[in-house]
Design an enzyme around this catalytic site. Structure first.
Site, PDB file in Angstrom:
ATOM      1  N   ARG A  82       0.661  -1.143  -0.042  1.00  0.00           N
ATOM      2  CA  ARG A  82      -0.087   0.000   0.139  1.00  0.00           C
ATOM      3  C   ARG A  82       0.826   1.343  -0.014  1.00  0.00           C
ATOM      4  O   ARG A  82       1.880   1.367   0.879  1.00  0.00           O
ATOM      5  CB  ARG A  82      -0.922  -0.052   1.282  1.00  0.00           C
ATOM      6  CG  ARG A  82      -2.011   1.104   1.121  1.00  0.00           C
ATOM      7  CD  ARG A  82      -2.765   1.112   2.543  1.00  0.00           C
ATOM      8  NE  ARG A  82      -3.535  -0.038   2.410  1.00  0.00           N
ATOM      9  CZ  ARG A  82      -4.192  -0.990   3.488  1.00  0.00           C
ATOM     10  NH1 ARG A  82      -3.639  -0.535   4.809  1.00  0.00           N
ATOM     11  NH2 ARG A  82      -4.705  -2.072   3.481  1.00  0.00           N
ATOM     12  N   ARG A 151      -2.388   6.582   9.835  1.00  0.00           N
ATOM     13  CA  ARG A 151      -2.486   6.019   8.315  1.00  0.00           C
ATOM     14  C   ARG A 151      -2.711   7.297   7.177  1.00  0.00           C
ATOM     15  O   ARG A 151      -2.750   8.485   7.928  1.00  0.00           O
ATOM     16  CB  ARG A 151      -3.703   5.063   8.134  1.00  0.00           C
ATOM     17  CG  ARG A 151      -3.796   3.905   9.023  1.00  0.00           C
ATOM     18  CD  ARG A 151      -2.818   2.823   8.505  1.00  0.00           C
ATOM     19  NE  ARG A 151      -2.742   1.524   9.408  1.00  0.00           N
ATOM     20  CZ  ARG A 151      -3.582   0.588   9.060  1.00  0.00           C
ATOM     21  NH1 ARG A 151      -4.448   0.662   8.068  1.00  0.00           N
ATOM     22  NH2 ARG A 151      -3.673  -0.605   9.990  1.00  0.00           N
ATOM     23  N   LYS A 221      -4.452   0.958  14.734  1.00  0.00           N
ATOM     24  CA  LYS A 221      -4.201   1.749  13.752  1.00  0.00           C
ATOM     25  C   LYS A 221      -5.025   3.205  14.035  1.00  0.00           C
ATOM     26  O   LYS A 221      -6.023   2.972  14.845  1.00  0.00           O
ATOM     27  CB  LYS A 221      -4.991   1.173  12.366  1.00  0.00           C
ATOM     28  CG  LYS A 221      -6.307   0.959  12.384  1.00  0.00           C
ATOM     29  CD  LYS A 221      -6.718  -0.177  11.250  1.00  0.00           C
ATOM     30  CE  LYS A 221      -8.177  -0.677  11.544  1.00  0.00           C
ATOM     31  NZ  LYS A 221      -8.507  -1.357  10.219  1.00  0.00           N
ATOM     32  N   LYS A 223      -6.837   6.752  12.090  1.00  0.00           N
ATOM     33  CA  LYS A 223      -7.231   7.194  10.885  1.00  0.00           C
ATOM     34  C   LYS A 223      -7.790   8.613  10.824  1.00  0.00           C
ATOM     35  O   LYS A 223      -8.493   8.952  11.915  1.00  0.00           O
ATOM     36  CB  LYS A 223      -8.185   6.427  10.239  1.00  0.00           C
ATOM     37  CG  LYS A 223      -8.033   5.079  10.063  1.00  0.00           C
ATOM     38  CD  LYS A 223      -9.006   4.025   9.502  1.00  0.00           C
ATOM     39  CE  LYS A 223      -8.628   2.501   8.983  1.00  0.00           C
ATOM     40  NZ  LYS A 223      -9.508   1.670   8.296  1.00  0.00           N
ATOM     41  N   CYS A 442     -14.753  -4.063  -0.474  1.00  0.00           N
ATOM     42  CA  CYS A 442     -13.276  -4.048  -0.037  1.00  0.00           C
ATOM     43  C   CYS A 442     -12.833  -5.241  -1.092  1.00  0.00           C
ATOM     44  O   CYS A 442     -13.679  -6.030  -1.721  1.00  0.00           O
ATOM     45  CB  CYS A 442     -13.212  -4.700   1.501  1.00  0.00           C
ATOM     46  SG  CYS A 442     -14.009  -6.381   1.555  1.00  0.00           S
ATOM     47  N   CYS A 448      -7.479 -11.336   0.668  1.00  0.00           N
ATOM     48  CA  CYS A 448      -7.371 -11.020   2.084  1.00  0.00           C
ATOM     49  C   CYS A 448      -7.623 -12.280   2.937  1.00  0.00           C
ATOM     50  O   CYS A 448      -8.571 -12.856   2.889  1.00  0.00           O
ATOM     51  CB  CYS A 448      -8.504 -10.128   2.418  1.00  0.00           C
ATOM     52  SG  CYS A 448      -8.645  -9.408   3.943  1.00  0.00           S
ATOM     53  N   CYS A 487     -15.596  -9.476   5.478  1.00  0.00           N
ATOM     54  CA  CYS A 487     -15.573  -9.377   7.020  1.00  0.00           C
ATOM     55  C   CYS A 487     -16.104  -8.274   7.690  1.00  0.00           C
ATOM     56  O   CYS A 487     -16.308  -7.325   7.051  1.00  0.00           O
ATOM     57  CB  CYS A 487     -14.297  -9.896   7.294  1.00  0.00           C
ATOM     58  SG  CYS A 487     -13.125  -8.510   7.560  1.00  0.00           S
ATOM     59  N   CYS A 491     -13.326  -2.244   6.160  1.00  0.00           N
ATOM     60  CA  CYS A 491     -12.689  -1.402   5.106  1.00  0.00           C
ATOM     61  C   CYS A 491     -13.374  -0.763   4.064  1.00  0.00           C
ATOM     62  O   CYS A 491     -13.087   0.229   3.736  1.00  0.00           O
ATOM     63  CB  CYS A 491     -11.759  -2.413   4.525  1.00  0.00           C
ATOM     64  SG  CYS A 491     -10.564  -3.247   5.465  1.00  0.00           S
TER      65      CYS A 491
END
Length: 577
Positions: A82, A151, A221, A223, A442, A448, A487, A491
């Site tokens: 990424r 991120r 994480k 954001k 996603c 994934c 899931c 995302c």
């Protein structure tokens, strides 16, 4: 300033990931040795976890799992890379580099993410270093694209407020740079930088390697997104930290601040839930770096380091209370936020087609299905964009809805780009149904490792089966936000979809409805563990009733709440109620 709300860091033993980060020597670990091991195409689990901080996830192609097991071969290991692109902005030269790397080291396609970043899939371990080095040569980086850090900072690509976009984009860059990890490990491992001895003694004091994060970084994480009303395309309420641009007399006066959003949860665990950020005040632009840094340090100090699925910032705020957080923030800042200012959001989607900015330049927003830049039979999108990049003198902007804006186009270049797109048969997107244009998904299967069901490969098929129902009901051009993930990690921000599907098992999804069209209300579970036939049978009568009984201007999410299909979700803490 005295604080009225005291809090202690969460108790409990640190998780194994916390031990790993502490022992990694600022994200080095044994990555160098593991990458040079030619016996396996994969990495040990501990190094794989560290690799995320460097912008990559180890994956395997699950379509080949059974076959390789039968042949007694290790999984088909490959890596997702990424690339950090603050505000989603890329130069034409950088676009060409990503295009070339996808062909040379990846699967041939590029994916535009819901966080306005590039993703390459299918990179083999032996090619990781070469790929990262070439990304670096293009003045891009993968550092902190993943991992327990701040991120890629998002911002509205803003096709119609040109002068404001340049300012909010500037601040997305500044935030990304300011909050980036400072460890030299990235340069040592990937760019053959000279090995640096950390914590050197200088002038009688110790140089701090990570002045913001410390040696164990964040619990999870983090954001950040910047929205520019009336567009909430970045879904600012889904961000850990959000800035809402306040424009007064055509100038950027500052930003309203929101805190505590997040989309992820775990199936069957009601202690996990999506949450919307809360509005806490207003700051002038020159103070947002200070606000961001101090917010990050509060999460660093008080986030849950014992249980990772409860480690996001939203749980820290919900556990201690919003008043506690504001007091703590003011105490660390040494000054107080001003009262929030008025603003209005109208939509979360992109505006397709050509739009002329106030600077006289043109911006074209192209629909990109699931953000996948690839050549398919009869639709050579990747080739067309490559040819445009060769002559384009403006920039490319990746949108938060996985689409692409060809921006800052002069009138002369516009006619050439129009001709190129026509020659390759590339459509702007306005010819598609509003449902298709409003879709997010996603990656999910096959790469994934968290995916329980399909998303990117299946959502277009489902939409194709729903479109005749909408057409018959006279709703072809009615925007309804529809989102699908493989899931519950969120995302594609499914909890903000007016219709949303979260994968439960192959071919089965939990179906949610009732989110706010402008991204200000969460959805609610309506049906559990259903397949395609049940999805269509469930949605058809609701869509028909919506067409017949909706109020003037009423959006689908509002309608299903008003008519009692789902209860309104007033806060993430009652998402499962």
């Amino acid at each position: 300033m005295a604080k009225n709300h005291k809090a202690e860091p969460i108790g409990g033993p640190p998780s194994d990931v916390e031990h790993l980060k502490k022992e990694s020597n600022y994200l080095r670990g044994s990555l160098t040795d593991s990458l040079s091991n030619r016996i396996t195409g994969g990495l040990p689990e501990l190094d794989n976890r560290l690799l995320k901080f460097h912008g990559s996830y180890m994956q395997d192609d699950r379509d080949y799992r059974n076959e390789r097991e039968k042949q007694k071969l290790e999984p088909y290991f490959q890596f997702m890379l990424r690339v950090v692109t603050p505000g989603g902005l890329s130069t034409p030269a950088q676009w060409l580099v990503m295009d070339e790397l996808a062909e040379k080291y990846g699967t041939g396609s590029i994916r535009l993410t819901t966080r306005q970043a590039f993703q390459l899939h299918g990179v083999l371990k032996w090619n990781l270093k070469k790929t990262i080095q070439e990304i670096n040569t293009a003045l891009l980086t993968t550092l902190a694209a993943c991992g327990d850090v701040s991120r890629n900072v998002m911002c509205n690509p803003n096709p119609y407020q040109s002068e404001i976009h340049s300012e909010v984009y500037y601040w997305s860059q500044q935030l990304t740079t300011h909050l980036a990890p400072k460890t030299p490990a990235y340069h040592e491992i990937w760019l053959d930088g000279e090995k640096v001895v950390d914590s050197l003694e200088q002038n009688g004091g110790t140089v701090e390697v990570e002045p913001i994060y410390g040696p164990v970084y964040l619990p999870r994480k983090f954001k950040i997104g910047i929205a520019v009303p009336p567009s909430n395309d970045v879904d600012v309420y889904s961000q850990d930290l959000g800035f809402i641009a306040i424009v007064e007399d055509g100038k950027l006066a500052g930003f309203n601040v929101t805190v505590g959003g997040g989309m992820g949860m775990t199936h069957g665990d009601t202690a996990t839930y999506p949450q919307l950020a809360k509005l806490i005040g207003f700051v002038t632009p020159d103070r947002i770096l200070d606000v961001a840094e101090k917010t990050v340090t509060i999460q660093r100090d008080y986030g849950n380091r014992s249980i990772r699925k409860n480690a996001r910032f939203k749980y820290t705020i919900d556990r201690h209370g919003l008043d506690w957080f504001v007091d703590e923030l003011h105490d660390r800042l040494g000054w107080e936020l001003a009262p929030a200012r008025e603003f209005t959001f109208e939509h979360t989607g992109d505006r397709y087609g050509w739009i002329k900015g106030k600077d006289g330049r043109w911006n074209l927003t192209l629909y990109v299905e699931s953000g996948r830049i690839a050549d398919t039979e009869g639709y050579p999108l990747k080739t067309a964009l490559r040819e445009i990049a060769k002559m384009h003198t403006g920039d490319f902007r990746l949108t938060a809805n996985q689409n692409l804006m060809i921006a800052n186009v002069t009138s002369q270049k516009k006619s050439k780009i129009v001709a190129l797109l026509k020659g390759y048969g590339i459509a702007e997107g306005t010819q598609y149904s509003a449902l298709r244009r409003s879709a997010l998904s996603c990656v999910a299967l096959p790469t994934c490792g968290l995916a329980m069901a399909e998303a990117e490969r299946y959502l277009p098929t489902l939409i194709e089966k729903l479109e005749p129902i909408l057409e018959e009901a006279g709703l072809r051009d009615e925007e309804i936000n529809i989102r699908m993930t493989g899931c519950p990690n969120g995302c594609a921000r499914p909890a903000l979809g007016e219709i949303a599907f979260i994968g439960k098992s192959p071919g089965k999804y939990n179906m949610y409805m009732g989110a706010g069209f402008s991204g200000d209300r969460l959805s609610k579970l309506y049906r559990e563990n259903i397949g395609e036939d049940e999805i269509i049978d469930t949605l058809k009568p609701i869509i028909d009733r919506y067409a017949a009984e909706r109020d003037s201007g009423e959006h689908f999410g509002d309608f299903v709440v008003r008519t009692g299909y789902v209860q309104v979700v007033t806060d993430g803490t009652n998402f499962h109620a």
